[in-house]
Design a protein around this motif. Structure first.
Motif, PDB file in Angstrom:
ATOM      1  N   LYS A 187      10.771 -17.512  26.976  1.00  0.00           N
ATOM      2  CA  LYS A 187      10.405 -18.800  26.382  1.00  0.00           C
ATOM      3  C   LYS A 187      11.560 -19.782  26.564  1.00  0.00           C
ATOM      4  CE  LYS A 187       7.386 -16.730  22.887  1.00  0.00           C
ATOM      5  NZ  LYS A 187       7.099 -16.573  21.437  1.00  0.00           N
ATOM      6  N   PRO A 188      11.307 -21.082  26.387  1.00  0.00           N
ATOM      7  CA  PRO A 188      12.379 -22.075  26.541  1.00  0.00           C
ATOM      8  C   PRO A 188      13.319 -22.092  25.335  1.00  0.00           C
ATOM      9  CG  PRO A 188      10.337 -23.167  25.947  1.00  0.00           C
ATOM     10  CD  PRO A 188       9.984 -21.728  26.186  1.00  0.00           C
ATOM     11  N   SER A 189      13.989 -20.969  25.137  1.00  0.00           N
ATOM     12  CA  SER A 189      14.907 -20.825  24.007  1.00  0.00           C
ATOM     13  C   SER A 189      15.954 -19.774  24.349  1.00  0.00           C
ATOM     14  CB  SER A 189      14.147 -20.402  22.741  1.00  0.00           C
ATOM     15  OG  SER A 189      15.040 -20.016  21.723  1.00  0.00           O
ATOM     16  N   ALA A 190      17.204 -20.043  23.972  1.00  0.00           N
ATOM     17  CA  ALA A 190      18.280 -19.094  24.230  1.00  0.00           C
ATOM     18  C   ALA A 190      18.123 -17.824  23.408  1.00  0.00           C
ATOM     19  CB  ALA A 190      19.631 -19.746  23.932  1.00  0.00           C
ATOM     20  N   GLN A 191      17.324 -17.872  22.350  1.00  0.00           N
ATOM     21  CA  GLN A 191      17.115 -16.702  21.500  1.00  0.00           C
ATOM     22  C   GLN A 191      15.905 -15.866  21.937  1.00  0.00           C
ATOM     23  OE1 GLN A 191      18.098 -19.819  20.006  1.00  0.00           O
ATOM     24  NE2 GLN A 191      20.106 -18.827  20.116  1.00  0.00           N
ATOM     25  N   SER A 192      15.190 -16.325  22.949  1.00  0.00           N
ATOM     26  CA  SER A 192      14.003 -15.591  23.391  1.00  0.00           C
ATOM     27  C   SER A 192      14.399 -14.388  24.244  1.00  0.00           C
ATOM     28  CB  SER A 192      13.085 -16.513  24.187  1.00  0.00           C
ATOM     29  OG  SER A 192      13.717 -16.934  25.386  1.00  0.00           O
ATOM     30  N   GLU A 193      13.435 -13.542  24.519  1.00  0.00           N
ATOM     31  CA  GLU A 193      13.679 -12.320  25.287  1.00  0.00           C
ATOM     32  C   GLU A 193      14.195 -12.629  26.688  1.00  0.00           C
ATOM     33  OE1 GLU A 193      11.096  -8.569  27.142  1.00  0.00           O
ATOM     34  OE2 GLU A 193      10.100 -10.226  26.084  1.00  0.00           O
ATOM     35  N   LYS A 194      15.218 -11.908  27.101  1.00  0.00           N
ATOM     36  CA  LYS A 194      15.753 -12.065  28.457  1.00  0.00           C
ATOM     37  C   LYS A 194      14.974 -11.141  29.389  1.00  0.00           C
ATOM     38  CE  LYS A 194      19.821 -10.492  29.786  1.00  0.00           C
ATOM     39  NZ  LYS A 194      21.295 -10.367  29.947  1.00  0.00           N
ATOM     40  N   LEU A 195      14.322 -11.732  30.379  1.00  0.00           N
ATOM     41  CA  LEU A 195      13.497 -10.967  31.306  1.00  0.00           C
ATOM     42  C   LEU A 195      14.283 -10.448  32.501  1.00  0.00           C
ATOM     43  CD1 LEU A 195      10.357 -13.292  31.366  1.00  0.00           C
ATOM     44  CD2 LEU A 195      10.778 -11.308  29.918  1.00  0.00           C
ATOM     45  N   GLY A 196      15.393 -11.090  32.781  1.00  0.00           N
ATOM     46  CA  GLY A 196      16.187 -10.681  33.937  1.00  0.00           C
ATOM     47  C   GLY A 196      17.163 -11.778  34.311  1.00  0.00           C
ATOM     48  N   GLN A 197      17.636 -11.737  35.541  1.00  0.00           N
ATOM     49  CA  GLN A 197      18.606 -12.715  36.022  1.00  0.00           C
ATOM     50  C   GLN A 197      18.309 -13.092  37.464  1.00  0.00           C
ATOM     51  OE1 GLN A 197      22.291 -10.551  35.513  1.00  0.00           O
ATOM     52  NE2 GLN A 197      22.608 -11.323  33.433  1.00  0.00           N
ATOM     53  N   LEU A 198      18.658 -14.335  37.819  1.00  0.00           N
ATOM     54  CA  LEU A 198      18.624 -14.771  39.207  1.00  0.00           C
ATOM     55  C   LEU A 198      20.065 -14.828  39.705  1.00  0.00           C
ATOM     56  CD1 LEU A 198      16.007 -17.634  39.588  1.00  0.00           C
ATOM     57  CD2 LEU A 198      15.749 -15.202  40.015  1.00  0.00           C
ATOM     58  N   THR A 199      20.283 -14.291  40.887  1.00  0.00           N
ATOM     59  CA  THR A 199      21.627 -14.262  41.458  1.00  0.00           C
ATOM     60  C   THR A 199      21.879 -15.513  42.282  1.00  0.00           C
ATOM     61  OG1 THR A 199      21.514 -11.853  41.578  1.00  0.00           O
ATOM     62  CG2 THR A 199      23.203 -12.933  42.899  1.00  0.00           C
ATOM     63  N   VAL A 200      23.068 -16.092  42.117  1.00  0.00           N
ATOM     64  CA  VAL A 200      23.442 -17.249  42.928  1.00  0.00           C
ATOM     65  C   VAL A 200      23.488 -16.842  44.396  1.00  0.00           C
ATOM     66  CG1 VAL A 200      25.289 -18.894  43.440  1.00  0.00           C
ATOM     67  CG2 VAL A 200      24.742 -18.335  41.072  1.00  0.00           C
ATOM     68  N   GLY A 201      22.817 -17.614  45.237  1.00  0.00           N
ATOM     69  CA  GLY A 201      22.740 -17.289  46.653  1.00  0.00           C
ATOM     70  C   GLY A 201      21.602 -16.346  46.994  1.00  0.00           C
ATOM     71  N   GLY A 202      20.875 -15.883  45.965  1.00  0.00           N
ATOM     72  CA  GLY A 202      19.758 -14.965  46.192  1.00  0.00           C
ATOM     73  C   GLY A 202      18.445 -15.707  46.413  1.00  0.00           C
ATOM     74  N   PRO A 203      17.339 -14.973  46.477  1.00  0.00           N
ATOM     75  CA  PRO A 203      16.032 -15.588  46.702  1.00  0.00           C
ATOM     76  C   PRO A 203      15.665 -16.555  45.580  1.00  0.00           C
ATOM     77  CG  PRO A 203      15.957 -13.205  47.003  1.00  0.00           C
ATOM     78  CD  PRO A 203      17.269 -13.514  46.367  1.00  0.00           C
ATOM     79  N   GLY A 204      14.889 -17.565  45.931  1.00  0.00           N
ATOM     80  CA  GLY A 204      14.427 -18.519  44.943  1.00  0.00           C
ATOM     81  C   GLY A 204      13.164 -18.041  44.251  1.00  0.00           C
ATOM     82  N   VAL A 205      12.732 -18.799  43.256  1.00  0.00           N
ATOM     83  CA  VAL A 205      11.499 -18.492  42.526  1.00  0.00           C
ATOM     84  C   VAL A 205      10.625 -19.738  42.518  1.00  0.00           C
ATOM     85  CG1 VAL A 205      12.458 -16.685  41.064  1.00  0.00           C
ATOM     86  CG2 VAL A 205      12.646 -19.061  40.350  1.00  0.00           C
ATOM     87  N   LYS A 206       9.351 -19.549  42.305  1.00  0.00           N
ATOM     88  CA  LYS A 206       8.404 -20.657  42.313  1.00  0.00           C
ATOM     89  C   LYS A 206       8.606 -21.573  41.103  1.00  0.00           C
ATOM     90  CE  LYS A 206       3.433 -21.641  42.533  1.00  0.00           C
ATOM     91  NZ  LYS A 206       2.077 -21.036  42.557  1.00  0.00           N
ATOM     92  N   TYR A 207       8.726 -22.863  41.390  1.00  0.00           N
ATOM     93  CA  TYR A 207       8.870 -23.864  40.330  1.00  0.00           C
ATOM     94  C   TYR A 207       7.497 -24.213  39.770  1.00  0.00           C
ATOM     95  CZ  TYR A 207       9.355 -28.521  38.267  1.00  0.00           C
ATOM     96  OH  TYR A 207       9.294 -29.603  37.431  1.00  0.00           O
ATOM     97  N   LEU A 208       7.391 -24.284  38.432  1.00  0.00           N
ATOM     98  CA  LEU A 208       6.128 -24.633  37.798  1.00  0.00           C
ATOM     99  C   LEU A 208       6.184 -25.977  37.085  1.00  0.00           C
ATOM    100  CD1 LEU A 208       5.106 -21.144  36.309  1.00  0.00           C
ATOM    101  CD2 LEU A 208       4.372 -22.189  38.465  1.00  0.00           C
TER     102      LEU A 208
END
Length: 262
Positions: free
Chosen positions: A102-123
Motif C-alpha cells: 500500500k502507499p504507506s511506509a508501514q504497509s507490508e513490504k513485498l520485496g525490493q527493486l534493484t538499482v540497474g535491474g529490470p523495470g516494472v510496469k507503471y500504473l
C-alpha cells in the motif's frame, strides 16, 4: 468463305464449266452465260483447295473486346500500434528500493527493486507514491526513488520533505552523560552525540545511523532488533543536518566519524 490469295478449283454439281484465259462459260438453268473467272462464285457445296503458306487467319470472331479497366485495391487497414508499456526503475544510493503493498511506509513490504535491474510496469501516481505492477499484483514505491530510466549507477534521491532521520540509541539532558554512555558502548555501537532543541530544552542524543527517509531508518531499527533483541531505539526527525558535538574514540584508537545521511 475464307478469303485466300490462291486460285480456287471449283467442282460445280450439275453445271458445265469451260475455262478460257480470263472468262468462264457456264450453263446455268438451261442458259449459257459468261463470267470473269476472277469474280466467279460457287454454290455452298463447292470444295476449296488452297496452297499451303498463303493463308491469313482472321482474328477470332468470338473474342470479346474488353474495356480498359483500372483495378483499384482498397488500402490495407493499418494495424493498430501496440500500446507502449511504460516502465519505471529503482534509483537509490543503497542500491535497492522497497516495494510495498500500500502507499504507506508501514504497509507490508513485498520485496525490493534493484538499482540497474529490470523495470516494472507503471500504473499511476498517487501522491508521493508510484503504483506499479509487481509480480502480477498492484504495489507501491516511494516516488522519490522511482526513475523513468534504467539508472545503472546508484543515484541518491533527495527526500521530498527535505528531512533527515536519525536512529537514536539514547538521549540525555547533559552532554557528559551522553559522552560516558557512548564511550562504554561496544565498538560497533560507538556513535556520535548530536545536540538538539525540543520544547525549549537542550538534548544530547547518541545516534547510531542517519538516513534520508523514514523507511530506511525504520529498516535499520528492525535489523538491530532482530540481531540484538528488542531495544529502546527510535527515530529522530530533523529538518536539516544535526550538529555533532562529540565523536567517541573507537577501539582502534581512531575517532568515530560523524554520521552522513545514507
Amino acid at each position: 468463305m475464307r478469303k485466300t490469295t490462291t486460285w480456287m478449283v471449283a467442282l460445280a454439281i450439275g453445271a458445265m464449266l469451260t475455262i478460257g484465259c480470263d472468262r468462264s462459260k457456264i450453263n446455268q438453268e438451261g442458259m449459257q452465260t459468261y463470267v470473269d473467272s476472277v469474280y466467279e462464285t460457287f454454290p455452298s457445296d463447292t470444295v476449296e483447295a488452297e496452297l499451303p503458306g498463303d493463308s491469313i487467319t482472321p482474328p477470332d470472331s468470338t473474342a470479346t473486346a474488353k474495356a480498359d479497366t483500372v483495378a483499384v485495391t482498397a488500402p490495407a487497414q493499418e494495424a493498430a500500434e501496440p500500446a507502449v508499456t511504460k516502465k519505471v526503475y529503482a534509483k537509490s544510493e543503497d542500491g535497492y528500493v522497497n516495494v510495498r503493498s500500500k502507499p504507506s511506509a508501514q504497509s507490508e513490504k513485498l520485496g525490493q527493486l534493484t538499482v540497474g535491474g529490470p523495470g516494472v510496469k507503471y500504473l499511476a501516481t498517487e501522491g508521493d507514491w508510484t503504483k506499479i505492477e509487481y509480480k502480477g499484483r498492484e504495489a507501491y514505491m516511494k516516488s522519490c526513488y522511482v526513475s523513468n530510466d534504467n539508472v545503472v549507477a546508484a543515484a541518491k534521491a533527495k527526500p521530498a520533505d527535505g528531512k533527515l532521520y536519525y536512529v537514536v540509541i539514547a538521549s540525555f539532558s547533559e552532554l557528559e552523560g551522553a559522552k560516558k554512555t557512548t564511550d562504554k558502548l561496544p565498538a560497533e555501537f560507538k556513535s556520535p552525540v548530536y545536540k538538539s532543541q525540543k520544547d525549549g530544552k537542550t538534548m544530547y542524543r547518541i545516534c547510531e545511523s542517519c538516513y534520508d527517509t523514514k523507511e530506511k531508518a525504520q529498516a535499520r531499527i528492525n535489523q538491530l532488533n532482530k540481531r540484538f533483541g528488542n531495544s529502546d531505539l527510535w527515530i529522530w526527525e530533523v529538518d536539516s543536518k544535526a550538529s555533532c558535538v562529540y565523536t567517541p574514540t573507537a577501539s582502534d584508537g581512531k575517532k568515530v566519524s560523524p554520521l552522513t545521511p545514507r
